[in-house]
Scaffold this active site. Sequence first.
Site, PDB file in Angstrom:
ATOM      1  CE  LYS A 189      29.408 -89.452  66.984  1.00 60.73           C
ATOM      2  NZ  LYS A 189      29.067 -90.835  67.551  1.00 60.73           N
TER       3      LYS A 189
HETATM    4  C1  LIG Z   1      27.895 -91.503  66.469  1.00 58.06           C
HETATM    5  C2  LIG Z   1      27.243 -92.007  65.152  1.00 58.06           C
HETATM    6  C3  LIG Z   1      26.468 -91.760  64.470  1.00 58.06           C
HETATM    7  C4  LIG Z   1      25.177 -92.647  65.278  1.00 58.06           C
HETATM    8  O1  LIG Z   1      25.197 -91.406  66.589  1.00 58.06           O
HETATM    9  P1  LIG Z   1      24.071 -92.084  67.382  1.00 58.06           P
HETATM   10  O2  LIG Z   1      23.376 -90.735  68.558  1.00 58.06           O
HETATM   11  O3  LIG Z   1      24.900 -92.984  68.638  1.00 58.06           O
HETATM   12  O4  LIG Z   1      22.777 -92.794  67.769  1.00 58.06           O
HETATM   13  C5  LIG Z   1      26.007 -91.848  63.194  1.00 58.06           C
HETATM   14  N1  LIG Z   1      27.045 -91.057  61.925  1.00 58.06           N
HETATM   15  C6  LIG Z   1      28.535 -91.060  63.217  1.00 58.06           C
HETATM   16  C7  LIG Z   1      29.144 -91.073  61.396  1.00 58.06           C
HETATM   17  C8  LIG Z   1      28.477 -91.731  64.024  1.00 58.06           C
HETATM   18  O5  LIG Z   1      30.459 -91.488  64.010  1.00 58.06           O
END
Ligand SMILES: *Cc1c(COP(=O)(O)O)cnc(C)c1O
Length: 402
Positions: A189
């Site tokens: 992210k």
């Molecule tokens: C990465 C992601 C998640 C999950 O995030 P985590 O912190 O890895 O649990 C949820 N929704 C979307 C759209 C994502 O891209």
Amino acid sequence: MIQRPRRSGFVPYSRPSIAEDEIDAVVCCLRSGWITSGPQVRRFEEMMIERLGCAHAVAVSSATAGLHLLMHALGIGPGDEVIVPSLTWPSTATGVELLGGHAVLADIDPHTLQLDPADVARRLTPATRAIVPVHFAGAACDLDAIRALAAGAGVRVVEDAAHALGTSYRGRQIGSDSFAAVFSFHPTKNMTTAEGGMIVCQDAEFASRLKLLRSQGVSRDAWTRHATAQSPRYELIEPGYKYNLSDIHAALGVVQLGKLDGFNAERRRLAARYNERLAPIAHIAPIAVPADVSTHAWHLYVVRLDLDQLALDRDGVMEALSRENIGTGLHFTALHEHAYFRARRGRGEAPLPHAAAASEAIVSLPLYPDLTDQDQDDVVAAIGDVLARSHRYLEEKTLCAF
Ligand SMILES: *Cc1c(COP(=O)(O)O)cnc(C)c1O
């Protein structure tokens, strides 16, 4: 024909930016004697509140945990429906399913790939309890339309803002005025805590309940017990989850959050550079940016392949690029194409043509602050070659067939 040399090192599609100050912050926390949720988590939450101007922030162990926690706190259970886009990561939907509710998959706009409010409207029923839009790729979805639908139906909007830290919509940052929004700090992210997430919300009572539920449902967490040296007694108020974030992770987050604007500026510069350099290349185009986005966080740079013009399918293009030492990502395989939902859906649910089509034709190109201009030029050159070859092959095959 002049052969383009194959690039030597592999370009991953994603890579976190970790420098000495992140390492120092983690080491400092390790030496401090307090490594689970404590002062670093408090500080990280306060920084989020200050940055977004929201009322409350609740750090959690992942966005997946945050979404599950929110669905629990909203009381989602058997018989309840929650509408989510089909083109997303599974955790947008899995919290609902784990609680016995039904995640109703909705279609997306074919150009922007954002949740389509008109399709959400078609899927609203008396059993609908919430809508979970995703701000796909770091652009804001059509929030006004989704909020209006939700208000009309008396249901909640919980925003999956995993891609949207730094995104703004009509001049306001995502999360600043949401009933609830969840950010992710997974390493792919826009900023990371290795693993982690943050729920932001406006209501004080709701925030306290979330804090209770992330800490096993036990009143007064370990840090409060330790820091205030009050009575060592604790009480189980209601069964909760173990979804708290550790101070080691939060220490990383405090440093990364301070750098977020710089990270996002670099992502924006690279996205503009992709737009320019990919423009002359045939059979590929970036997905459209919605008109109402004031600031795009450029979490992902997603392109769509013109598969009618190529001998390879999308997976084939990804493989060919990998052989050129170029990594790519897939965001996402539509949820209704996964085994779980293939078995679960049916029951006369309307088809999801746009999510299905996008799911087969999209690719995410490498995009992160540490991607160099040279890396990016190598990505573009490899794409140009792979697509040109694949198109020529298709034409030759078609000619032979006549
Ligand atoms: C990465 C992601 C998640 C999950 O995030 P985590 O912190 O890895 O649990 C949820 N929704 C979307 C759209 C994502 O891209």
